[in-house]
Design a protein around this motif. Sequence first.
Motif, PDB file in Angstrom:
ATOM      1  N   VAL A  79      -3.109  -7.766   3.521  1.00 48.68           N
ATOM      2  CA  VAL A  79      -2.069  -8.704   3.408  1.00 48.68           C
ATOM      3  C   VAL A  79      -0.859  -8.208   3.522  1.00 48.68           C
ATOM      4  O   VAL A  79      -0.753  -6.858   3.104  1.00 48.68           O
ATOM      5  N   SER A  80       0.392  -8.696   3.943  1.00 40.98           N
ATOM      6  CA  SER A  80       1.595  -8.002   3.752  1.00 40.98           C
ATOM      7  C   SER A  80       2.017  -8.696   2.372  1.00 40.98           C
ATOM      8  O   SER A  80       2.121  -9.763   2.238  1.00 40.98           O
ATOM      9  N   GLN A  97      -7.261 -10.143  -4.062  1.00 40.52           N
ATOM     10  CA  GLN A  97      -8.446  -9.343  -4.268  1.00 40.52           C
ATOM     11  C   GLN A  97      -7.873  -8.060  -4.518  1.00 40.52           C
ATOM     12  O   GLN A  97      -6.751  -7.554  -3.828  1.00 40.52           O
ATOM     13  N   SER A  98      -8.354  -7.138  -5.164  1.00 41.58           N
ATOM     14  CA  SER A  98      -7.877  -5.707  -5.351  1.00 41.58           C
ATOM     15  C   SER A  98      -8.380  -4.840  -4.284  1.00 41.58           C
ATOM     16  O   SER A  98      -7.392  -3.953  -3.618  1.00 41.58           O
ATOM     17  N   ALA A  99      -9.621  -5.090  -3.769  1.00 39.32           N
ATOM     18  CA  ALA A  99      -9.931  -4.512  -2.236  1.00 39.32           C
ATOM     19  C   ALA A  99     -10.764  -5.400  -1.905  1.00 39.32           C
ATOM     20  O   ALA A  99     -11.760  -6.182  -2.340  1.00 39.32           O
ATOM     21  N   ASN A 100     -11.083  -5.213  -0.360  1.00 38.39           N
ATOM     22  CA  ASN A 100     -11.887  -6.267   0.232  1.00 38.39           C
ATOM     23  C   ASN A 100     -13.436  -5.958   0.048  1.00 38.39           C
ATOM     24  O   ASN A 100     -13.669  -4.769   0.330  1.00 38.39           O
ATOM     25  N   GLN A 124      -5.753  -3.840  -1.236  1.00 34.00           N
ATOM     26  CA  GLN A 124      -4.710  -4.794  -1.037  1.00 34.00           C
ATOM     27  C   GLN A 124      -3.595  -4.139  -1.928  1.00 34.00           C
ATOM     28  O   GLN A 124      -3.777  -3.387  -2.774  1.00 34.00           O
ATOM     29  N   PRO A 125      -2.246  -4.525  -1.519  1.00 35.08           N
ATOM     30  CA  PRO A 125      -0.957  -4.119  -2.286  1.00 35.08           C
ATOM     31  C   PRO A 125      -0.696  -5.008  -3.490  1.00 35.08           C
ATOM     32  O   PRO A 125       0.052  -5.697  -3.590  1.00 35.08           O
ATOM     33  N   VAL A 126      -1.737  -4.726  -4.411  1.00 34.86           N
ATOM     34  CA  VAL A 126      -1.815  -5.672  -5.691  1.00 34.86           C
ATOM     35  C   VAL A 126      -0.708  -5.383  -6.419  1.00 34.86           C
ATOM     36  O   VAL A 126       0.112  -6.514  -6.767  1.00 34.86           O
ATOM     37  N   ALA A 127      -0.069  -4.358  -6.627  1.00 33.24           N
ATOM     38  CA  ALA A 127       1.115  -4.053  -7.753  1.00 33.24           C
ATOM     39  C   ALA A 127       2.301  -4.676  -7.143  1.00 33.24           C
ATOM     40  O   ALA A 127       3.080  -5.174  -7.773  1.00 33.24           O
ATOM     41  N   GLU A 128       2.474  -4.518  -5.653  1.00 35.87           N
ATOM     42  CA  GLU A 128       3.768  -4.929  -5.131  1.00 35.87           C
ATOM     43  C   GLU A 128       3.575  -6.591  -5.000  1.00 35.87           C
ATOM     44  O   GLU A 128       4.563  -7.203  -5.294  1.00 35.87           O
ATOM     45  N   VAL A 129       2.382  -7.243  -4.886  1.00 30.71           N
ATOM     46  CA  VAL A 129       2.494  -8.726  -4.763  1.00 30.71           C
ATOM     47  C   VAL A 129       2.514  -9.065  -6.187  1.00 30.71           C
ATOM     48  O   VAL A 129       3.140 -10.193  -6.369  1.00 30.71           O
ATOM     49  N   ALA A 130       1.834  -8.589  -7.201  1.00 37.34           N
ATOM     50  CA  ALA A 130       2.397  -8.684  -8.501  1.00 37.34           C
ATOM     51  C   ALA A 130       3.592  -8.886  -9.279  1.00 37.34           C
ATOM     52  O   ALA A 130       4.237  -9.682  -9.684  1.00 37.34           O
ATOM     53  N   ARG A 131       4.334  -7.787  -8.755  1.00 38.13           N
ATOM     54  CA  ARG A 131       5.904  -7.659  -8.742  1.00 38.13           C
ATOM     55  C   ARG A 131       6.263  -8.921  -8.596  1.00 38.13           C
ATOM     56  O   ARG A 131       7.367  -9.581  -9.078  1.00 38.13           O
TER      57      ARG A 131
END
Lengths: 460, 460
Positions: free
Chosen positions: B126-127, B145-148, B155-162
């Motif tokens: 995802v972007s 998800q952290s990874a598929n 996945q770019p979890v840290a950025e999406v979390a921010r």
Amino acid sequence: MSYFDSASAAPLHPVARQALQASFDEGWADPARLYREGRRARLLLDAAREAAAEAVGCRPDELVFTTSGTRAVHSGIEGALAGRRRVGHHLIVSAVEHSSVLHSADLHEAAGGAVTRVQVDRAGRVSPSSYAGALGPGTALACLQSANHEVGTEQPVAEVARLCREAGVPLLVDAAQSLGWGRVEGDWSLLTASAHKWGGPAGVGLLVVRKGVRFAPQGPADERESGRAAGFENVPAIVAAAASLRAVQAEAAQEAARLRELTERIRTRVPTLVPDVEVVGDAVRRLPGIVTFSCLYVDGETLLHELDRAGFSVSSGSSCTSSTLTPSHVLKAMGVLSEGNVRVSLPPGTGEEDVERFLSVLPGVVSGVREKLGAPTAVTKVPASVDALVVDALGRRCPIPVIELAKVIGDVPLGGTVRVLSDDEAARLDIPAWCEMRGQEYVGEEPAEHGSAYVVRRLA
Amino acid sequence: MSYFDSASAAPLHPVARQALQASFDEGWADPARLYREGRRARLLLDAAREAAAEAVGCRPDELVFTTSGTRAVHSGIEGALAGRRRVGHHLIVSAVEHSSVLHSADLHEAAGGAVTRVQVDRAGRVSPSSYAGALGPGTALACLQSANHEVGTEQPVAEVARLCREAGVPLLVDAAQSLGWGRVEGDWSLLTASAHKWGGPAGVGLLVVRKGVRFAPQGPADERESGRAAGFENVPAIVAAAASLRAVQAEAAQEAARLRELTERIRTRVPTLVPDVEVVGDAVRRLPGIVTFSCLYVDGETLLHELDRAGFSVSSGSSCTSSTLTPSHVLKAMGVLSEGNVRVSLPPGTGEEDVERFLSVLPGVVSGVREKLGAPTAVTKVPASVDALVVDALGRRCPIPVIELAKVIGDVPLGGTVRVLSDDEAARLDIPAWCEMRGQEYVGEEPAEHGSAYVVRRLA
């Protein structure tokens, strides 16, 4: 050390342990997969389902494995209610069901459903006619335990099942306490159980839904266990659960007779050894291994603590041993004494000598606790009208209000009354129970500025 | 025998096995009880919670043990949605989440909620800007998800979390595939995981809810696990889950480097060894042990069966290996070939020689399957307008429609088109994917009397 709380959880049965060991190697893979590790897990799962179905007396495709007995109850009740949504929203439960059933009923009620809670007699038993009376055209489901978990009383499941069947209403039987002792008789529709009650591992429950029962699983879709129990199947634990169920059922007839004799000793001898004790639950129609009694003027937590120090692990429905400070809903529904409550539930294999040691230790433990509590306490005797004494036990917890009542009853003239002021929830149950045990008249409860006033008339 | 499907389930880690053995004796009792067996179980449970919290990077009181990863996801999503009911009913998920997340989203939608399914690129990623674009004032929860699980893409979890944190929206991270490799970075709000993915026993999941996140557990009330996971705690399995999580995380850095090298071999060498293969998933930002590829003109079920016969246990997202006859939703969302799909997920400890043997066996297995399928089949070439050939593959399952297309493309004049009639769901994904691999133009899909017509223009 004597563990006398098998109604909570039984230690792992040797057969369960062996099965677990073996299936950690053979059954860890995903049974939905096509490769050999998956096929092996599938074979184990299928065999366990057949064994469990045989033990329950149902078809294998009627039985799914859940992750606990609680989960089986939750899923069973919500699926059956949803499956019969068009019929109506009325649910019948007994007042002495396990909390998983009662909490499901509460949730159903909160969501707009109607719930009838069938009352029990002083032995904790429902009457089939109460169920018959509760059944109506909008009844979607009725629930009844096979036997009670706190007092061991067996319920008239077969008769209630027949009445439900005649009314076209499915009956869900929570067989958590009895399945290890044998199949549940009667024409029930759904059945739930929990493996760790019969010496299987934790993490396995059973949900049986008879063919023809309308059932609509709730929650997110999941393809496992016929869509009725979401999540990766715990094959090793399931294998162990099924194997140990067969094992304990095979030993059941012999072991039941032995434990019944041991619990009978406790039933008959405790009232002779310990003064002011009430043995509760049905004396005859009961599970082999459970016996429950309550001791006047004793607080349950201290009693459990002292018994633990003496090497006995038992549980209690007293208010002081629960975080909510309310007595067990079962004792409440039965209307029996809750203070100083002790449930002894013997695991299979319990030795005669353990029970004898318990009987020899109990009187001293109870009198020790009573002695501690009997020490003078600050009670204000408020001068009142000529025939009405008032005991102020506000802020005092069970069993103090009853102890204070017992202390002053001798000061009350015959025919006169005493008012006990108390804000302890247990007093509502225990003061009437004390009156019954002592032959005094319980007049009733009146609102007071703080808590309630419990009015007792001296007759003896 | 080489088990290459650890993304489904990993064999029991030796540490997990030892912990289980020990805690069957020490941890079988009810941790809510006051006697010694109960207190011992409580101590084990508390210690396991602390160990798991340390491994996750959270406070012990933020973490509860559920009965599976699926249950953790179901409870986490419904609890977070209910907790933020007043904010709104909008839920964001990625299109490539685990089915437990997507099925929760479906249920939410069916109950009147709104769901945004964020699309992924061809690598399955995802972007962050798509999540940012989806966040709105009524968004109650986002999930990523952290990874598929099928292609290993991180996945770019840290950025999406921010981005979620800035918008005041909690992010639930399904860390099932990655937690054994280390903590999930970033300022997430909820996290779920599953023990049997890291070599723990089945029957244990984790649900973490950060302090301050509004959370309202759904379902019938139950006092266990802070009211967030109903049913008797499976203490032995929980102890084993926590112990093995610590053990695999301790070995993670070293083992990750080793497995990454082995999967890299597969990534680079399979396309040179086997013609007409597409390796899918992100080449760099990926889990160490997972590599996925699809083979043109091969049916997944036969391929898996032949690999199993050759001693390799792998899984597949091909339609023909699932009961629903639809290709994996992950491959579909990525828009990549699904036929002949193979996911290799190496468990820790996989030897180099196992991977080399796989690489030596694979080409023969694939060509064998292709040979079997390449046998002449009854295809009707319907005379059509001068530049439009029609291939009737109605009633034929994947990979036949693509095979028939490949057979006739040489008959199509350059710039001319061919219409493939197919009622197989996989064709919708696999015909465009074939065009991309072959440098032909996929014109589009048109409705047909039966199934669809997939139009392809010959460019090469």
